[in-house]
Design a protein around this motif. Structure first.
Motif, PDB file in Angstrom:
ATOM      1  N   PHE A 128      -3.051   3.443  -9.011  1.00 30.30           N
ATOM      2  CA  PHE A 128      -3.365   4.839  -9.340  1.00 30.30           C
ATOM      3  C   PHE A 128      -2.580   5.215 -10.596  1.00 30.30           C
ATOM      4  N   PRO A 129      -3.105   6.152 -11.397  1.00 24.22           N
ATOM      5  CA  PRO A 129      -2.407   6.483 -12.645  1.00 24.22           C
ATOM      6  C   PRO A 129      -1.011   7.049 -12.372  1.00 24.22           C
ATOM      7  N   HIS A 130      -0.068   6.684 -13.236  1.00 24.29           N
ATOM      8  CA  HIS A 130       1.318   7.131 -13.073  1.00 24.29           C
ATOM      9  C   HIS A 130       1.371   8.666 -13.007  1.00 24.29           C
ATOM     10  N   SER A 131       0.519   9.304 -13.818  1.00 22.55           N
ATOM     11  CA  SER A 131       0.558  10.768 -13.875  1.00 22.55           C
ATOM     12  C   SER A 131      -0.515  11.367 -12.958  1.00 22.55           C
ATOM     13  N   SER A 132      -0.634  10.875 -11.728  1.00 18.29           N
ATOM     14  CA  SER A 132      -1.654  11.411 -10.835  1.00 18.29           C
ATOM     15  C   SER A 132      -1.042  12.363  -9.818  1.00 18.29           C
ATOM     16  N   GLY A 133       0.285  12.484  -9.860  1.00 17.12           N
ATOM     17  CA  GLY A 133       0.940  13.316  -8.853  1.00 17.12           C
ATOM     18  C   GLY A 133       1.053  12.584  -7.523  1.00 17.12           C
ATOM     19  N   ILE A 134       0.596  11.316  -7.473  1.00 19.31           N
ATOM     20  CA  ILE A 134       0.752  10.531  -6.242  1.00 19.31           C
ATOM     21  C   ILE A 134       2.075   9.793  -6.359  1.00 19.31           C
ATOM     22  N   ALA A 135       2.912   9.930  -5.348  1.00 18.45           N
ATOM     23  CA  ALA A 135       4.221   9.280  -5.415  1.00 18.45           C
ATOM     24  C   ALA A 135       4.041   7.772  -5.338  1.00 18.45           C
ATOM     25  N   SER A 136       4.682   7.062  -6.259  1.00 21.05           N
ATOM     26  CA  SER A 136       4.598   5.603  -6.229  1.00 21.05           C
ATOM     27  C   SER A 136       5.795   5.015  -5.504  1.00 21.05           C
ATOM     28  N   SER A 137       6.715   5.896  -5.019  1.00 18.57           N
ATOM     29  CA  SER A 137       7.945   5.348  -4.450  1.00 18.57           C
ATOM     30  C   SER A 137       7.689   4.574  -3.155  1.00 18.57           C
ATOM     31  N   ALA A 138       6.742   5.025  -2.321  1.00 16.48           N
ATOM     32  CA  ALA A 138       6.522   4.319  -1.048  1.00 16.48           C
ATOM     33  C   ALA A 138       5.999   2.907  -1.302  1.00 16.48           C
TER      34      ALA A 138
ATOM     35  N   PRO B  47       0.800  -1.230   0.000  1.00 18.19           N
ATOM     36  CA  PRO B  47       0.000   0.000   0.000  1.00 18.19           C
ATOM     37  C   PRO B  47       0.832   1.278   0.000  1.00 18.19           C
ATOM     38  N   SER B  48       0.156   2.353  -0.382  1.00 21.43           N
ATOM     39  CA  SER B  48       0.713   3.689  -0.202  1.00 21.43           C
ATOM     40  C   SER B  48       0.381   4.113   1.241  1.00 21.43           C
ATOM     41  N   ASN B  49       0.895   5.229   1.694  1.00 27.51           N
ATOM     42  CA  ASN B  49       0.517   5.712   3.029  1.00 27.51           C
ATOM     43  C   ASN B  49       0.446   7.222   3.013  1.00 27.51           C
ATOM     44  N   ILE B  50      -0.275   7.775   4.000  1.00 28.52           N
ATOM     45  CA  ILE B  50      -0.319   9.235   4.127  1.00 28.52           C
ATOM     46  C   ILE B  50       0.105   9.606   5.543  1.00 28.52           C
ATOM     47  N   ALA B  51       1.133  10.448   5.620  1.00 30.25           N
ATOM     48  CA  ALA B  51       1.666  10.817   6.937  1.00 30.25           C
ATOM     49  C   ALA B  51       0.744  11.801   7.639  1.00 30.25           C
ATOM     50  N   LEU B  52       0.571  11.587   8.945  1.00 25.66           N
ATOM     51  CA  LEU B  52      -0.197  12.515   9.792  1.00 25.66           C
ATOM     52  C   LEU B  52       0.790  13.467  10.466  1.00 25.66           C
ATOM     53  N   VAL B  53       1.877  12.916  10.993  1.00 27.35           N
ATOM     54  CA  VAL B  53       3.027  13.718  11.427  1.00 27.35           C
ATOM     55  C   VAL B  53       4.114  13.433  10.404  1.00 27.35           C
TER      56      VAL B  53
ATOM     57  N   SER C 243       7.854   9.981  12.410  1.00 26.33           N
ATOM     58  CA  SER C 243       6.621  10.303  11.688  1.00 26.33           C
ATOM     59  C   SER C 243       5.622   9.172  11.912  1.00 26.33           C
ATOM     60  N   ILE C 244       4.352   9.485  11.677  1.00 24.46           N
ATOM     61  CA  ILE C 244       3.306   8.451  11.802  1.00 24.46           C
ATOM     62  C   ILE C 244       2.359   8.592  10.624  1.00 24.46           C
ATOM     63  N   SER C 245       1.907   7.463  10.085  1.00 25.75           N
ATOM     64  CA  SER C 245       1.026   7.531   8.906  1.00 25.75           C
ATOM     65  C   SER C 245      -0.115   6.537   9.001  1.00 25.75           C
ATOM     66  N   PHE C 246      -1.177   6.866   8.263  1.00 23.22           N
ATOM     67  CA  PHE C 246      -2.238   5.920   7.982  1.00 23.22           C
ATOM     68  C   PHE C 246      -1.766   5.108   6.783  1.00 23.22           C
ATOM     69  N   THR C 247      -1.888   3.808   6.865  1.00 15.75           N
ATOM     70  CA  THR C 247      -1.657   2.964   5.699  1.00 15.75           C
ATOM     71  C   THR C 247      -2.905   3.076   4.834  1.00 15.75           C
ATOM     72  N   LEU C 248      -2.742   3.162   3.517  1.00 11.25           N
ATOM     73  CA  LEU C 248      -3.913   3.276   2.643  1.00 11.25           C
ATOM     74  C   LEU C 248      -4.300   1.906   2.099  1.00 11.25           C
ATOM     75  N   ASP C 249      -5.402   1.886   1.367  1.00  9.44           N
ATOM     76  CA  ASP C 249      -5.933   0.612   0.905  1.00  9.44           C
ATOM     77  C   ASP C 249      -6.002   0.582  -0.631  1.00  9.44           C
ATOM     78  N   ALA C 250      -6.759   1.512  -1.201  1.00  8.88           N
ATOM     79  CA  ALA C 250      -6.962   1.492  -2.657  1.00  8.88           C
ATOM     80  C   ALA C 250      -5.676   1.834  -3.420  1.00  8.88           C
ATOM     81  N   CYS C 251      -4.903   2.761  -2.908  1.00 15.82           N
ATOM     82  CA  CYS C 251      -3.662   3.151  -3.601  1.00 15.82           C
ATOM     83  C   CYS C 251      -2.564   2.152  -3.253  1.00 15.82           C
ATOM     84  N   HIS C 252      -2.176   1.371  -4.220  1.00 20.07           N
ATOM     85  CA  HIS C 252      -1.150   0.363  -3.945  1.00 20.07           C
ATOM     86  C   HIS C 252      -0.341   0.051  -5.207  1.00 20.07           C
ATOM     87  N   THR C 253       0.733  -0.679  -5.002  1.00 16.84           N
ATOM     88  CA  THR C 253       1.555  -1.166  -6.117  1.00 16.84           C
ATOM     89  C   THR C 253       1.617  -2.681  -6.031  1.00 16.84           C
ATOM     90  N   GLU C 254       1.458  -3.337  -7.169  1.00 19.47           N
ATOM     91  CA  GLU C 254       1.633  -4.792  -7.194  1.00 19.47           C
ATOM     92  C   GLU C 254       2.873  -5.098  -8.032  1.00 19.47           C
TER      93      GLU C 254
END
Ligand code: DP6
Length: 381
Positions: A135-145, A26-32, A47-58
């Motif tokens: 998520f689309p490559h060109s969505s501005g969402i980082a796929s690195s995590a 999954p991707s994640n979003i940091a809260l701190v 730092s602390i983050s919520f792990t996401l569900d729909a945004c992921h890499t396989e």
């Protein structure tokens, strides 16, 4: 736990000639937020983050034993060397959605060289990496995590195949450790629903080396928390995260910022436990704006928010005031806005997002996500 514990040291050795492993991470979003690092990819604050569900890499990692080992594990990470390493010396092909991407090879080789001392067996293989982002490559969402986490988990599956004695606990810790060396925030993309990365005295077993699952009490209000990602700007970032992190060296407010993040970890842990959403919101939004104010006050300074980012923030504030709901926002290193709200307010918040916020997204694009529970191995059918 010390670095030496992570060096591959098999108690038994099985033969592994060729095969493949697949992981969905999954991707994640940091809260701190993590903003500022030192070598080797260690955070300046926890730092602390919520792990996401729909945004992921396989990712599927295919491997085949080489006739002669590549030299990668003997060398420290070196981008110039990685560039010069030919396919003959170290064969690695990368496919994104079935399309060959030779331009990604250098980044992956640098990563493999970085982790070579910890997983030296990788130099005995040629690799094919097949990857897909939800998520689309060109969505501005980082796929690195999610990308680095999925690859690190595939490599750990190789280690487990070679050394079946490795414990589950060590498997996930080391996966996070390896992922961190690819991208700092990737250390938080292995488990869920909340992960802490970076040493903090109040967080048991926390470490700068790897992420740990947040094991503090979690109020029911945070279960199924929503994150709707508004894609304000899908372009490439003007300033990469790595450049941004480095600008925290010699930043006039760096020390205060790192102290503030440490304090916010304590405050948010308490809010997560008691379900105090007002405190949660004030920390999360302040963290997002502090992150961007660090960017605006570094040298050189830069702004990643766009006019529509501010429009959305102002609309969220006005709506929250009007309705007394608990909708709030956070940002990562870009213009997109993550809109967070509890499950029990989803009808009201979704309506508001559709009616008032989507108009500020590029081509009206957004992604509905929520808190997830971590990576999964995909077994061959
Ligand atoms: C703003 O993990 O992308 O999203 O370690 O250089 O790969 P590198 O940076 P990266 O930085 C993420 C920064 C952030 C905040 C966060 O996720 O904590």
């Amino acid at each position: 736990m010390e670095l030496d514990n992570f060096i591959y040291n098999p108690t038994q050795k099985t033969i592994l000639d060729n095969g493949s492993f697949t992981w969905k991470a999954p991707s994640n979003i940091a809260l701190v937020k993590y903003w500022g690092k030192r070598e080797p990819q260690l955070p300046e604050n926890p730092s602390i983050s919520f792990t996401l569900d729909a945004c992921h890499t396989e990712t599927t990692l295919e491997f085949k034993k080489r006739e002669k080992s590549a030299e990668i594990s003997k060398l420290e990470s070196d981008a110039t060397f990685a560039q010069s390493l030919t396919q003959k010396e170290f064969k690695i092909d990368i496919f994104l959605d079935g399309e060959n991407k030779p331009e990604f090879r250098k980044k992956i080789v640098v990563f493999l060289m970085r982790i070579g001392k910890l997983v030296p067996f990788i130099s005995d293989y040629d690799f094919v990496i097949r990857t897909h982002n939800s998520f689309p490559h060109s969505s501005g969402i980082a796929s690195s995590a999610s990308g680095m986490s999925a690859l690190a988990l595939c490599i750990m599956s190789m280690e487990k195949a070679l050394n079946p004695d490795i414990s589950d606990e060590m498997f996930y810790k080391k996966a996070s450790f390896l992922a961190r060396l690819g991208s700092g925030s990737a250390a938080r993309s292995i488990e869920g629903p909340l992960v802490v990365w970076g040493k903090h005295n109040a967080i048991k077993n926390s470490s700068d080396l790897f992420g740990v699952k947040f094991t503090g009490d979690l109020h029911d209000k945070f279960k199924n928390y929503h994150d709707t990602i508004l894609l304000v700007d899908k372009g490439e970032k003007q300033v990469s995260s790595t450049v941004g992190h480095n600008l925290m060296n010699n930043h006039p407010f760096a020390q205060q910022r790192f102290e503030q993040a440490n304090e916010n970890i304590i405050k948010i842990s308490e809010a997560l436990k008691t379900g105090n959403l007002k405190t949660f919101i004030s920390i999360v939004e302040s963290e997002a704006l502090t992150l961007h104010s660090m960017m605006m006050t570094s040298h050189p300074y830069f702004i990643l928010m766009k006019p529509n980012t501010l429009e959305i923030i102002n609309r969220i504030w006005a709506f929250r005031e009007e309705t007394n709901t608990n909708i709030c926002f956070t940002l990562d290193a870009g213009a997109n806005v993550h809109v967070l709200f509890p499950d029990e307010e989803k009808e009201t918040c979704n309506l508001f997002i559709m009616n008032e916020l989507i108009q500020f997204c590029q081509n009206n694009h957004y992604i509905c996500d929520k808190v997830g529970f971590g990576a999964n191995q995909i077994k061959p059918q």
